[in-house]
Design a protein around this motif. Structure first.
Motif, PDB file in Angstrom:
ATOM      1  N   THR A  24      -0.808  -3.803 -26.102  1.00  0.00           N
ATOM      2  CA  THR A  24       0.042  -4.642 -25.260  1.00  0.00           C
ATOM      3  C   THR A  24       1.499  -4.361 -25.582  1.00  0.00           C
ATOM      4  O   THR A  24       1.881  -4.276 -26.742  1.00  0.00           O
ATOM      5  CB  THR A  24      -0.235  -6.139 -25.506  1.00  0.00           C
ATOM      6  OG1 THR A  24      -1.621  -6.402 -25.309  1.00  0.00           O
ATOM      7  CG2 THR A  24       0.563  -6.993 -24.538  1.00  0.00           C
TER       8      THR A  24
ATOM      9  N   VAL B 183      -7.118 -10.710 -16.527  1.00  0.00           N
ATOM     10  CA  VAL B 183      -7.999 -10.419 -17.659  1.00  0.00           C
ATOM     11  C   VAL B 183      -9.421 -10.908 -17.375  1.00  0.00           C
ATOM     12  O   VAL B 183     -10.402 -10.206 -17.672  1.00  0.00           O
ATOM     13  CB  VAL B 183      -7.435 -11.054 -18.946  1.00  0.00           C
ATOM     14  CG1 VAL B 183      -8.463 -11.003 -20.073  1.00  0.00           C
ATOM     15  CG2 VAL B 183      -6.160 -10.345 -19.358  1.00  0.00           C
ATOM     16  N   ALA B 184      -9.545 -12.097 -16.776  1.00  0.00           N
ATOM     17  CA  ALA B 184     -10.876 -12.608 -16.429  1.00  0.00           C
ATOM     18  C   ALA B 184     -11.557 -11.702 -15.409  1.00  0.00           C
ATOM     19  O   ALA B 184     -12.771 -11.462 -15.468  1.00  0.00           O
ATOM     20  CB  ALA B 184     -10.770 -14.030 -15.899  1.00  0.00           C
TER      21      ALA B 184
ATOM     22  N   MET C 133       1.760 -16.715 -17.092  1.00  0.00           N
ATOM     23  CA  MET C 133       0.563 -16.608 -17.920  1.00  0.00           C
ATOM     24  C   MET C 133      -0.699 -16.766 -17.077  1.00  0.00           C
ATOM     25  O   MET C 133      -1.730 -16.140 -17.361  1.00  0.00           O
ATOM     26  CB  MET C 133       0.595 -17.659 -19.024  1.00  0.00           C
ATOM     27  CG  MET C 133      -0.445 -17.449 -20.106  1.00  0.00           C
ATOM     28  SD  MET C 133      -0.233 -15.897 -21.015  1.00  0.00           S
ATOM     29  CE  MET C 133       1.237 -16.294 -21.973  1.00  0.00           C
ATOM     30  N   GLU C 134      -0.627 -17.567 -16.026  1.00  0.00           N
ATOM     31  CA  GLU C 134      -1.787 -17.750 -15.138  1.00  0.00           C
ATOM     32  C   GLU C 134      -2.187 -16.440 -14.478  1.00  0.00           C
ATOM     33  O   GLU C 134      -3.372 -16.132 -14.320  1.00  0.00           O
ATOM     34  CB  GLU C 134      -1.471 -18.805 -14.074  1.00  0.00           C
ATOM     35  CG  GLU C 134      -2.625 -19.077 -13.126  1.00  0.00           C
ATOM     36  CD  GLU C 134      -2.292 -20.078 -12.049  1.00  0.00           C
ATOM     37  OE1 GLU C 134      -3.200 -20.436 -11.266  1.00  0.00           O
ATOM     38  OE2 GLU C 134      -1.125 -20.516 -11.974  1.00  0.00           O
ATOM     39  N   THR C 135      -1.182 -15.638 -14.090  1.00  0.00           N
ATOM     40  CA  THR C 135      -1.477 -14.340 -13.486  1.00  0.00           C
ATOM     41  C   THR C 135      -2.192 -13.433 -14.484  1.00  0.00           C
ATOM     42  O   THR C 135      -3.181 -12.773 -14.148  1.00  0.00           O
ATOM     43  CB  THR C 135      -0.182 -13.663 -13.001  1.00  0.00           C
ATOM     44  OG1 THR C 135       0.441 -14.492 -12.014  1.00  0.00           O
ATOM     45  CG2 THR C 135      -0.468 -12.298 -12.398  1.00  0.00           C
ATOM     46  N   LEU C 136      -1.677 -13.400 -15.715  1.00  0.00           N
ATOM     47  CA  LEU C 136      -2.303 -12.549 -16.734  1.00  0.00           C
ATOM     48  C   LEU C 136      -3.735 -12.982 -17.016  1.00  0.00           C
ATOM     49  O   LEU C 136      -4.637 -12.136 -17.087  1.00  0.00           O
ATOM     50  CB  LEU C 136      -1.480 -12.588 -18.017  1.00  0.00           C
ATOM     51  CG  LEU C 136      -2.023 -11.749 -19.183  1.00  0.00           C
ATOM     52  CD1 LEU C 136      -2.157 -10.290 -18.797  1.00  0.00           C
ATOM     53  CD2 LEU C 136      -1.141 -11.921 -20.415  1.00  0.00           C
ATOM     54  N   THR C 137      -3.978 -14.282 -17.186  1.00  0.00           N
ATOM     55  CA  THR C 137      -5.344 -14.733 -17.486  1.00  0.00           C
ATOM     56  C   THR C 137      -6.282 -14.479 -16.307  1.00  0.00           C
ATOM     57  O   THR C 137      -7.460 -14.175 -16.506  1.00  0.00           O
ATOM     58  CB  THR C 137      -5.346 -16.222 -17.860  1.00  0.00           C
ATOM     59  OG1 THR C 137      -4.731 -16.994 -16.824  1.00  0.00           O
ATOM     60  CG2 THR C 137      -4.591 -16.464 -19.161  1.00  0.00           C
ATOM     61  N   THR C 138      -5.771 -14.575 -15.085  1.00  0.00           N
ATOM     62  CA  THR C 138      -6.584 -14.258 -13.902  1.00  0.00           C
ATOM     63  C   THR C 138      -7.005 -12.794 -13.910  1.00  0.00           C
ATOM     64  O   THR C 138      -8.168 -12.456 -13.666  1.00  0.00           O
ATOM     65  CB  THR C 138      -5.800 -14.565 -12.609  1.00  0.00           C
ATOM     66  OG1 THR C 138      -5.541 -15.968 -12.533  1.00  0.00           O
ATOM     67  CG2 THR C 138      -6.584 -14.128 -11.372  1.00  0.00           C
TER      68      THR C 138
ATOM     69  N   ARG D  16     -12.896  -8.684 -17.185  1.00  0.00           N
ATOM     70  CA  ARG D  16     -14.124  -8.990 -17.920  1.00  0.00           C
ATOM     71  C   ARG D  16     -15.327  -8.984 -16.979  1.00  0.00           C
ATOM     72  O   ARG D  16     -16.366  -8.380 -17.287  1.00  0.00           O
ATOM     73  CB  ARG D  16     -14.005 -10.357 -18.603  1.00  0.00           C
ATOM     74  CG  ARG D  16     -15.233 -10.714 -19.466  1.00  0.00           C
ATOM     75  CD  ARG D  16     -15.182 -12.138 -19.984  1.00  0.00           C
ATOM     76  NE  ARG D  16     -15.313 -13.104 -18.907  1.00  0.00           N
ATOM     77  CZ  ARG D  16     -14.376 -13.973 -18.557  1.00  0.00           C
ATOM     78  NH1 ARG D  16     -13.212 -13.994 -19.183  1.00  0.00           N
ATOM     79  NH2 ARG D  16     -14.575 -14.817 -17.563  1.00  0.00           N
TER      80      ARG D  16
END
Length: 347
Positions: free
Chosen positions: A141, A122-123, A115-120, A126
């Motif tokens: 998705t 996505v950020a 999940m950390e990879t995905l949030t990185t 942005r």
């Protein structure tokens, strides 16, 4: 005596199977387009074979593009698959002379992705969207079984507005046009490869991923007569120029001594057996303008950080549809499209 297995970097002509080189931006990519996709979907917008389709909606001209990103690894020096997806889509619109406005994004996620990879990622998307002045307005998705994808893939589409009256594309290229390169070559491909292969160089090499609308807008606002723009992604400068030479039926001559390549990138390419002319870039483009506008165009580009190493590297002449490189020592050679795949999954 142990058995030695030999492999050939140039694939045999593809028959009934897809090979990696079909996605490399070279000869097999063009073959796939010409034998499979164009016959199936032929229409005037698609047949222009530009970085995006130019469409009319009422009194407005729009550019519409789509792309997919499968880079490995998903995080690399100077960027990741997220800002690559935003910048790549924005840049395809810019190459049509369009102000990028809206994007969509579809995420294909592998079961087990951190999940950390995905949030990185996505950020990063942005931030890239904010920097490019675009909004991500719709998306999708999907999750696939472990092993059915390599962490994550991203597919994007983009819409932009064409605010000038000119037609920018390969068919507008004319004999006598100057060829301008917006910056140094090869950083993105070498940056990705360095992580993939665990290589370290004397100086850091980071991807050049960046949005390119600002330099394109500067040229258009200054009244430069821009004939064609092409970003130098898969297949690099060599493939981009070959596509344009083929589409227009003209010869493009470039000068080796005029092409900017950082010394550390040049050294890395020599070590790895790569030609910088074919290495992918994600923040560089070639522009075709009348010779009378070339000096002013270069000066304008050099005034912006993303294109501060812009240079005039060649010209267009009547002749066979090909790209010719004039070497530092006075010789000349034809720069053809790649038959194989230098760096698979580079974007």
């Amino acid at each position: 005596m142990p058995e030695i297995e030999f492999t050939c970097p140039v694939p045999l002509p593809a028959g009934d199977r897809i090979v990696l080189a079909h996605g490399g931006g070279g000869k097999l990519t063009q073959q796939l387009i010409e034998t499979v996709f164009l016959p199936a979907f032929s229409n005037p917008a698609l047949n222009a074979r530009h970085d995006g389709a130019v469409l009319r909606a009422g009194n407005q001209r729009l550019a519409f593009t789509t792309d997919a990103y499968v880079v490995r690894p998903v995080i690399f020096p100077g960027g990741d698959i997220g800002d690559l997806a935003v910048n790549g889509t924005v840049n395809d619109l810019a190459m049509c002379g369009a102000r990028p406005l809206w994007l969509s994004a579809a995420f294909i996620l592998e079961e087990g992705l951190a999940m950390e990879t995905l949030t990185t990622v996505v950020a990063s998307m942005r931030r890239a969207a904010q920097a490019a002045g675009v909004e991500l307005v719709t998306g999708d998705t999907k999750v696939v079984d472990r092993g059915a994808a390599d962490e994550l893939f991203i597919a994007t589409a983009g819409v932009g507005l064409i605010e000038h009256p000119g037609d920018i594309g390969p068919q507008a290229v004319q004999p006598g046009d100057a060829v301008i390169l917006s910056g140094d070559l090869g950083a993105h491909g070498v940056a990705v490869l360095s992580v993939r292969e665990g290589l370290e160089f004397e100086a850091p090499i980071e991807s050049d991923t960046a949005p390119l609308w600002a330099p394109v807008e500067a040229l258009l606002k200054a009244g430069i007569e821009v004939h064609c723009l092409r970003d130098l992604t898969r297949g690099g400068l060599a493939s981009a120029l070959n596509e344009i030479a083929s589409a227009r039926g003209l010869r493009i001559t470039i000068e080796e001594i005029a092409i900017p390549v950082r010394e550390v990138v040049k050294a890395a390419c020599e070590l790895l057996g790569l030609d910088p002319l074919y290495v992918a870039n994600e923040g560089r483009f070639a522009a075709f303008v009348p010779a009378r506008d070339a000096e002013r165009a270069v000066d304008l580009l050099r005034g912006l950080a993303v294109s501060h190493r812009a240079a005039r590297i060649g010209h267009v002449v009547e002749g066979r549809a090909e790209v010719v490189l004039e070497s530092r020592i006075g010789g000349a050679r034809v720069v053809d499209m790649l038959s194989g795949e230098q760096l698979p999954r580079i974007c």
